[in-house]
Write a protein that holds these residues in place. Structure first.
Motif, PDB file in Angstrom:
ATOM      1  N   GLN A  71       0.844  -1.203   0.000  1.00 22.75           N
ATOM      2  CA  GLN A  71       0.000   0.000   0.000  1.00 22.75           C
ATOM      3  C   GLN A  71       0.874   1.246   0.000  1.00 22.75           C
ATOM      4  O   GLN A  71       0.589   2.220  -0.697  1.00 22.75           O
ATOM      5  CB  GLN A  71      -0.930   0.001   1.216  1.00 22.75           C
ATOM      6  N   ARG A  74       2.219   1.851  -3.468  1.00 26.00           N
ATOM      7  CA  ARG A  74       1.235   2.461  -4.372  1.00 26.00           C
ATOM      8  C   ARG A  74       1.130   3.959  -4.132  1.00 26.00           C
ATOM      9  O   ARG A  74       0.923   4.733  -5.052  1.00 26.00           O
ATOM     10  CB  ARG A  74      -0.144   1.830  -4.157  1.00 26.00           C
ATOM     11  N   LYS A  77       4.804   6.611  -5.088  1.00 22.59           N
ATOM     12  CA  LYS A  77       5.199   6.867  -6.480  1.00 22.59           C
ATOM     13  C   LYS A  77       6.678   7.227  -6.612  1.00 22.59           C
ATOM     14  O   LYS A  77       7.056   8.267  -7.134  1.00 22.59           O
ATOM     15  CB  LYS A  77       4.319   7.958  -7.091  1.00 22.59           C
ATOM     16  N   GLU A  97       2.110  -5.658  -8.798  1.00 24.89           N
ATOM     17  CA  GLU A  97       0.867  -4.884  -8.912  1.00 24.89           C
ATOM     18  C   GLU A  97       0.967  -3.559  -8.159  1.00 24.89           C
ATOM     19  O   GLU A  97       0.443  -2.538  -8.589  1.00 24.89           O
ATOM     20  CB  GLU A  97      -0.298  -5.719  -8.357  1.00 24.89           C
ATOM     21  N   ALA A  98       1.664  -3.578  -7.027  1.00 26.78           N
ATOM     22  CA  ALA A  98       1.790  -2.375  -6.196  1.00 26.78           C
ATOM     23  C   ALA A  98       2.829  -1.401  -6.739  1.00 26.78           C
ATOM     24  O   ALA A  98       2.961  -0.293  -6.237  1.00 26.78           O
ATOM     25  CB  ALA A  98       2.150  -2.772  -4.768  1.00 26.78           C
ATOM     26  N   GLY A  99       3.580  -1.824  -7.741  1.00 22.99           N
ATOM     27  CA  GLY A  99       4.563  -0.919  -8.327  1.00 22.99           C
ATOM     28  C   GLY A  99       5.941  -1.009  -7.709  1.00 22.99           C
ATOM     29  O   GLY A  99       6.772  -0.122  -7.904  1.00 22.99           O
TER      30      GLY A  99
END
Length: 200
Positions: A71, A74, A77, A97-99
């Motif tokens: 989390q 995300r 950034k 998926e969370a980057g």
């Protein structure tokens, strides 16, 4: 910005493991390294420190800890390199998926820190570039649709050809030093206001 001037935040509750990461970073010429050993209020700390890159080491992560870090990923950034001692397919997929830019399982060694950090930055930049390009393409498509609608309005209301309608939009945009899409948006909005509403 030269890589050596990067502000790097290392999040690691284990001080020994954190020192391995710090040593690897300093050996690679990164002097602006901040260590955080307590993940309580970490989002606030990240905002205060404002790092360029984040390195997270989770020695023995449980599902909740991983989810919290994902989390965080995300939200911030920024390039994130995450070291974990063990993982499963679901966690790897969740990290992607969370980057998380680099998700390294059982690979915390001092000499690996720099190449992994470099990879995380490169992957983050590549992903950011793709995201920008996708957003630009979406915006361009939306602008085209808007111009098409505006041309349709002009063609219908003024009996113009498509070419003449586009020429009028273009000329108006040039005269007002605005983009054609902005003129089209104004026309579409005005036409919507002029349409007869429900008389109920």
């Amino acid at each position: 910005m030269p890589r050596a001037s990067l502000a790097i935040l290392v999040i690691d509750e284990n001080r020994i493991r954190a020192s391995i990461i710090e040593a690897g970073l300093r050996e690679a010429g990164h002097d602006n390294v901040t260590l955080v050993h307590d993940v309580t209020g970490i989002a606030r700390r990240i905002a205060e420190i404002n790092p360029d890159v984040i390195v997270i080491d989770l020695e023995n992560p449980n599902r909740d800890m991983l989810e919290n870090m994902f989390q965080l990923s995300r939200a911030v950034k920024r390039p994130i390199a995450m070291f974990v001692d063990r993982s499963d397919q679901a966690s790897i997929e969740a990290a992607v998926e969370a980057g998380v830019s680099a998700y390294v399982v059982d690979g915390l060694k001092q000499e690996r820190v720099k190449p992994i950090l470099d990879m995380a930055i490169s992957r983050f930049n590549a992903f950011a570039r793709l995201s920008r390009e996708l957003e630009e393409a979406r915006s361009e498509l939306a602008d085209r649709k808007l111009v098409e609608r505006a041309k349709g309005i002009l063609m219908k209301s003024r009996g113009m050809t498509e070419e003449a309608a586009y020429a009028l939009l273009r000329k108006t945009a040039m005269n007002q030093n605005r983009k054609i899409a902005e003129i089209a948006q104004s026309l579409v909005t005005a036409a919507g206001l002029l349409e007869p509403g429900d008389k109920g």
